[in-house]
Design an enzyme around this catalytic site. Sequence first.
Site, short mmCIF file in Angstrom:
data_model
loop_
_atom_site.label_atom_id
_atom_site.label_comp_id
_atom_site.label_asym_id
_atom_site.label_seq_id
_atom_site.Cartn_x
_atom_site.Cartn_y
_atom_site.Cartn_z
N TYR A 285 0.85 -1.20 0.00
CA TYR A 285 0.00 0.00 0.00
C TYR A 285 0.89 1.25 0.00
O TYR A 285 0.72 2.16 -0.82
CB TYR A 285 -0.92 0.00 1.22
CG TYR A 285 -1.85 1.19 1.25
CD1 TYR A 285 -1.45 2.40 1.84
CD2 TYR A 285 -3.11 1.14 0.66
CE1 TYR A 285 -2.28 3.51 1.84
CE2 TYR A 285 -3.95 2.26 0.66
CZ TYR A 285 -3.52 3.44 1.25
OH TYR A 285 -4.34 4.54 1.23
N GLU B 17 -30.16 -3.11 16.70
CA GLU B 17 -28.80 -2.70 16.34
C GLU B 17 -28.02 -2.40 17.62
O GLU B 17 -28.60 -1.90 18.59
CB GLU B 17 -28.85 -1.43 15.47
CG GLU B 17 -29.61 -1.60 14.18
CD GLU B 17 -29.83 -0.28 13.44
OE1 GLU B 17 -29.18 0.73 13.79
OE2 GLU B 17 -30.67 -0.26 12.53
N LYS C 81 -25.99 -0.28 20.10
CA LYS C 81 -25.96 1.18 20.26
C LYS C 81 -24.51 1.60 20.47
O LYS C 81 -23.98 1.54 21.58
CB LYS C 81 -26.84 1.62 21.43
CG LYS C 81 -27.03 3.14 21.48
CD LYS C 81 -28.10 3.55 22.49
CE LYS C 81 -28.31 5.07 22.51
NZ LYS C 81 -27.09 5.82 22.88
N GLU D 220 -22.55 6.76 13.67
CA GLU D 220 -21.83 7.02 14.93
C GLU D 220 -20.33 6.92 14.66
O GLU D 220 -19.85 5.88 14.20
CB GLU D 220 -22.26 5.97 15.96
CG GLU D 220 -22.08 6.40 17.38
CD GLU D 220 -23.23 7.30 17.88
OE1 GLU D 220 -24.20 7.51 17.13
OE2 GLU D 220 -23.13 7.77 19.02
N LYS E 59 -35.72 -0.90 16.61
CA LYS E 59 -36.50 -0.11 15.65
C LYS E 59 -37.53 -1.01 14.99
O LYS E 59 -37.26 -2.18 14.72
CB LYS E 59 -35.59 0.47 14.56
CG LYS E 59 -34.45 1.32 15.08
CD LYS E 59 -33.48 1.70 13.96
CE LYS E 59 -32.29 2.45 14.54
NZ LYS E 59 -31.26 2.75 13.52
N LYS F 62 -31.02 0.69 27.38
CA LYS F 62 -29.71 1.07 27.91
C LYS F 62 -29.20 0.02 28.90
O LYS F 62 -29.95 -0.42 29.78
CB LYS F 62 -29.80 2.41 28.63
CG LYS F 62 -30.38 3.54 27.80
CD LYS F 62 -29.37 4.12 26.84
CE LYS F 62 -28.42 5.00 27.58
NZ LYS F 62 -27.69 5.98 26.77
N1 LIG Z 1 -25.63 4.92 18.50
C1 LIG Z 1 -26.18 4.09 17.60
O1 LIG Z 1 -25.60 3.05 17.27
C2 LIG Z 1 -27.51 4.45 16.98
C3 LIG Z 1 -28.10 5.68 17.26
N2 LIG Z 1 -29.30 6.01 16.69
C4 LIG Z 1 -29.90 5.14 15.85
O2 LIG Z 1 -31.09 5.43 15.27
C5 LIG Z 1 -31.71 6.69 15.63
C6 LIG Z 1 -31.41 7.66 14.53
C7 LIG Z 1 -32.61 7.53 13.60
C8 LIG Z 1 -33.77 7.10 14.44
C9 LIG Z 1 -33.19 6.50 15.70
N3 LIG Z 1 -29.36 3.94 15.54
C10 LIG Z 1 -28.17 3.57 16.08
N4 LIG Z 1 -27.64 2.34 15.76
#
Ligand SMILES: NC(=O)c1cnc(OC2CCCC2)nc1N
Length: 329
Positions: free
Chosen positions: A40, A116, A118, A173, A289, A313
Amino acid sequence: MAKESPAEAQERIETLKTLLNRYSYEYYVLDKPSISDKEYDQQYQELERLEKTHPELITTDSPTQRIGGTILPGFTKVQHDSPMLSLGNAFNQEELLQFHQRISKLTDQPLQYICELKIDGLAVSLKYENGLFIQGATRGDGNTGEDITQNLRTVKAIPLRLNEPLTFEVRGECYMPKASFVQLNTDRDEKGLEIFANPRNAAAGSLRQLDSSVAASRNLSIYLYSATNFEQLVVETQDALLNRLAQVGLRTNPERRLFDSIEEVWAFTEEIAAKRKELPYDIDGIVIKVNAFAAQEEIGYTVKAPRWAIAYKFKAEEAETIVRDIEWT
Ligand SMILES: NC(=O)c1cnc(OC2CCCC2)nc1N
């Protein structure tokens, strides 16, 4: 006198940019390098030499342009096209159940959840125009952030050009991997500098630098998780969006899971809580979500947060002193 003609130099520069950007993508986005650092560096140095001889051929997506030449006097303000929303919180199983019961009343559609990790970093917005990275900003107060394009250009996991000529905004993030955090604090301690309390503060402190060569030295990374005007992406769920973002060259977190019941979501939070320490980056919970965008729209938003998402959390680590996060939104 340069040994190659401008036309030959142009062709070689294009080839090297394509190769080096692909190697960078393999190393920093896929975590799967295909060539050695030495190879590289050799190609990178050839590109630097060619650009030095033919500066008129330097382009913004050249890997040599990741570190800006100037130290900024300050950060300009950026008005977000749409608010960068915050998240409601749940701190136990009961509150997670209440979230599910609350939103079940707001739609007849079957609720599939995507979970997902956080990531515990700094929320940022990246704007691409015809596939080129043109602007990066902090979340700020959700409506107005700060332009940190110069510093985000130094984050190798952020492609300077996408695989497709898309014009859109993505959000994610920006974080400091645990290993980089330990190394940084060790170096700082040896120099008698104040150390950072946690990777999130270290990432915030790095993105706040006016000298992008300092940000470049901090080994930051990023996971993207949302996009605006995703109609052009032709996706109907959060999971499909994440797959599409990966397809165009953006880094997404692979630990995501789909569930059809809140009981399975709860079990997942317990599974991740148990393996949180082994992850190479800090997380402070799980973001849950509603997966289908149609259901998200039907469930809607409160003044500052989506009703269709919640952050479960984790308990803060006992050992970790509760530190004041760097107040730099
Ligand atoms: N810190 C995270 O990893 C994270 C933060 N926020 C969201 O979604 C918010 C943004 C759009 C609607 C909810 N997803 C994540 N994975």
